[in-house]
Scaffold this motif. Structure first.
Motif, short mmCIF file in Angstrom:
data_model
loop_
_atom_site.label_atom_id
_atom_site.label_comp_id
_atom_site.label_asym_id
_atom_site.label_seq_id
_atom_site.Cartn_x
_atom_site.Cartn_y
_atom_site.Cartn_z
N LYS A 33 1.95 -3.35 6.26
CA LYS A 33 0.39 -2.96 5.38
C LYS A 33 0.42 -4.68 4.68
O LYS A 33 -0.68 -5.33 4.82
CB LYS A 33 -0.27 -1.71 4.74
CG LYS A 33 -0.22 -0.53 5.81
CD LYS A 33 -0.40 0.26 4.90
CE LYS A 33 0.11 0.37 3.61
NZ LYS A 33 -0.16 1.77 2.13
N SER A 34 1.17 -5.19 4.41
CA SER A 34 0.83 -6.17 3.32
C SER A 34 1.20 -7.45 4.69
O SER A 34 0.38 -8.54 3.82
CB SER A 34 2.30 -6.64 2.47
OG SER A 34 3.55 -7.04 3.31
N TRP A 37 -2.37 -9.31 2.92
CA TRP A 37 -3.03 -8.36 2.02
C TRP A 37 -3.49 -9.95 1.88
O TRP A 37 -3.29 -11.10 2.63
CB TRP A 37 -1.94 -8.14 1.42
CG TRP A 37 -1.98 -6.63 1.16
CD1 TRP A 37 -2.31 -5.97 1.75
CD2 TRP A 37 -0.57 -6.22 0.24
NE1 TRP A 37 -2.28 -4.67 1.40
CE2 TRP A 37 -0.61 -4.93 0.21
CE3 TRP A 37 0.29 -6.93 -0.64
CZ2 TRP A 37 0.31 -3.46 -0.06
CZ3 TRP A 37 0.84 -5.82 -1.16
CH2 TRP A 37 0.79 -4.47 -0.67
N ASP A 73 -9.70 -11.20 -10.00
CA ASP A 73 -10.80 -10.61 -10.46
C ASP A 73 -11.26 -10.99 -11.58
O ASP A 73 -11.13 -9.89 -12.70
CB ASP A 73 -11.32 -9.32 -9.78
CG ASP A 73 -11.71 -9.56 -8.57
OD1 ASP A 73 -12.04 -10.33 -8.13
OD2 ASP A 73 -11.80 -8.37 -8.01
N TYR A 113 -1.53 -9.38 -2.52
CA TYR A 113 -1.67 -8.43 -3.59
C TYR A 113 -2.74 -7.67 -2.38
O TYR A 113 -3.22 -8.36 -1.25
CB TYR A 113 -2.20 -8.44 -4.63
CG TYR A 113 -3.87 -9.02 -4.82
CD1 TYR A 113 -4.89 -8.46 -4.35
CD2 TYR A 113 -3.99 -10.89 -4.53
CE1 TYR A 113 -6.15 -8.88 -4.84
CE2 TYR A 113 -4.87 -10.96 -4.29
CZ TYR A 113 -5.93 -10.60 -4.41
OH TYR A 113 -7.03 -10.81 -4.22
N ASN A 114 -2.92 -6.40 -2.39
CA ASN A 114 -3.78 -5.53 -1.80
C ASN A 114 -4.49 -5.70 -2.47
O ASN A 114 -4.88 -5.82 -3.81
CB ASN A 114 -2.77 -3.51 -2.10
CG ASN A 114 -3.51 -2.66 -1.14
OD1 ASN A 114 -4.92 -3.30 -0.78
ND2 ASN A 114 -3.19 -1.79 -1.16
N PRO A 115 -5.93 -5.51 -1.85
CA PRO A 115 -7.59 -5.92 -1.64
C PRO A 115 -8.10 -4.48 -2.74
O PRO A 115 -8.64 -4.55 -3.77
CB PRO A 115 -7.94 -7.01 -1.57
CG PRO A 115 -7.03 -6.91 0.13
CD PRO A 115 -5.33 -6.25 -0.30
N ARG A 116 -6.94 -3.21 -2.18
CA ARG A 116 -8.05 -2.12 -2.74
C ARG A 116 -7.05 -1.67 -4.27
O ARG A 116 -7.28 -0.94 -5.03
CB ARG A 116 -7.71 -1.21 -1.32
CG ARG A 116 -8.46 -1.34 -0.85
CD ARG A 116 -7.81 -0.49 0.74
NE ARG A 116 -9.34 -0.74 1.48
CZ ARG A 116 -9.02 0.10 3.15
NH1 ARG A 116 -8.43 0.46 3.13
NH2 ARG A 116 -9.63 -0.75 3.92
N LYS A 117 -5.97 -2.06 -4.65
CA LYS A 117 -5.30 -1.49 -5.78
C LYS A 117 -4.17 -2.58 -6.21
O LYS A 117 -3.11 -3.56 -5.28
CB LYS A 117 -3.85 -0.59 -4.80
CG LYS A 117 -4.70 0.72 -4.59
CD LYS A 117 -3.46 1.94 -4.41
CE LYS A 117 -3.83 2.99 -3.83
NZ LYS A 117 -3.17 3.52 -3.41
N PRO A 118 -5.01 -3.79 -6.09
CA PRO A 118 -4.19 -5.29 -6.85
C PRO A 118 -3.56 -4.71 -8.09
O PRO A 118 -2.82 -6.71 -7.82
CB PRO A 118 -5.56 -5.73 -7.84
CG PRO A 118 -6.86 -5.49 -7.34
CD PRO A 118 -6.06 -3.48 -6.85
N ASN A 120 -0.13 -3.98 -6.98
CA ASN A 120 0.71 -4.17 -5.57
C ASN A 120 0.61 -5.40 -4.88
O ASN A 120 -0.53 -5.51 -4.25
CB ASN A 120 0.01 -2.21 -4.57
CG ASN A 120 0.30 -1.62 -5.12
OD1 ASN A 120 0.87 -1.60 -5.72
ND2 ASN A 120 -0.47 -0.21 -4.49
#
Length: 152
Positions: A33-34, A37, A73, A113-118, A120
């Motif tokens: 998944k990463s 990212w 952001d 970083y995970n765009p949905r959960k920054p 992570n």
């Protein structure tokens, strides 16, 4: 060996092998998944190596300790995760030194970083060599279990 001991050993080897393989697959899933990212610039706050001896062992185990900050952001985040599975210690000091020296205190680095959960994030994508030890150990336990099943 009596039958009860063989059954207990057989069960422990099976369960242990399966658990190590499941743990490897969980880390593998996270690393896959990463790979997709987003990236941002980060700043290394600290970088060191932690080493210790297991009780009675001559050989030391080592792990990388890196803390970094990054911004997504307009919000500031910090993390200590170098890669998925970085909590696994290794006896390879040269491997740990290579990572630590690559992320010595410096002005910037790339953070994934995970765009949905920054919150992570990782510094290194993909599976690191120490993580493969989980798979190898799991397969060794299952192999030992098969040998016991075949020969006892």
């Amino acid at each position: 060996m009596i039958a009860e001991e063989i059954v207990l050993l057989h069960t422990c080897l099976q369960i242990g092998g399966i658990l190590f393989i499941i743990l490897f697959l969980g880390i593998y899933y996270q690393t896959r998944k990463s790979m997709r990212w987003a990236t941002t610039k980060g700043k290394i706050l600290s970088s060191s190596i932690s080493s210790w001896n297991m009780s009675g062992e001559v050989e030391k185990l080592h792990e990388t300790k890196i803390e970094y900050q990054y911004e997504v952001d307009g919000r500031l985040y910090s993390s200590k995760r170098v890669y998925y599975g970085d909590w696994l210690a290794t006896n390879s000091l040269s491997y740990v030194k290579k990572i630590t020296e690559g992320y010595g205190i410096k002005p910037s680095c790339v953070v994934y970083y995970n765009p949905r959960k920054p919150q992570n994030a990782v510094l290194i994508k993909g599976i690191a060599p120490p993580v493969y030890s989980l798979l190898v150990f799991g397969l060794v336990l299952i192999g030992a279990d098969i040998c016991i099943y075949l020969f006892f």
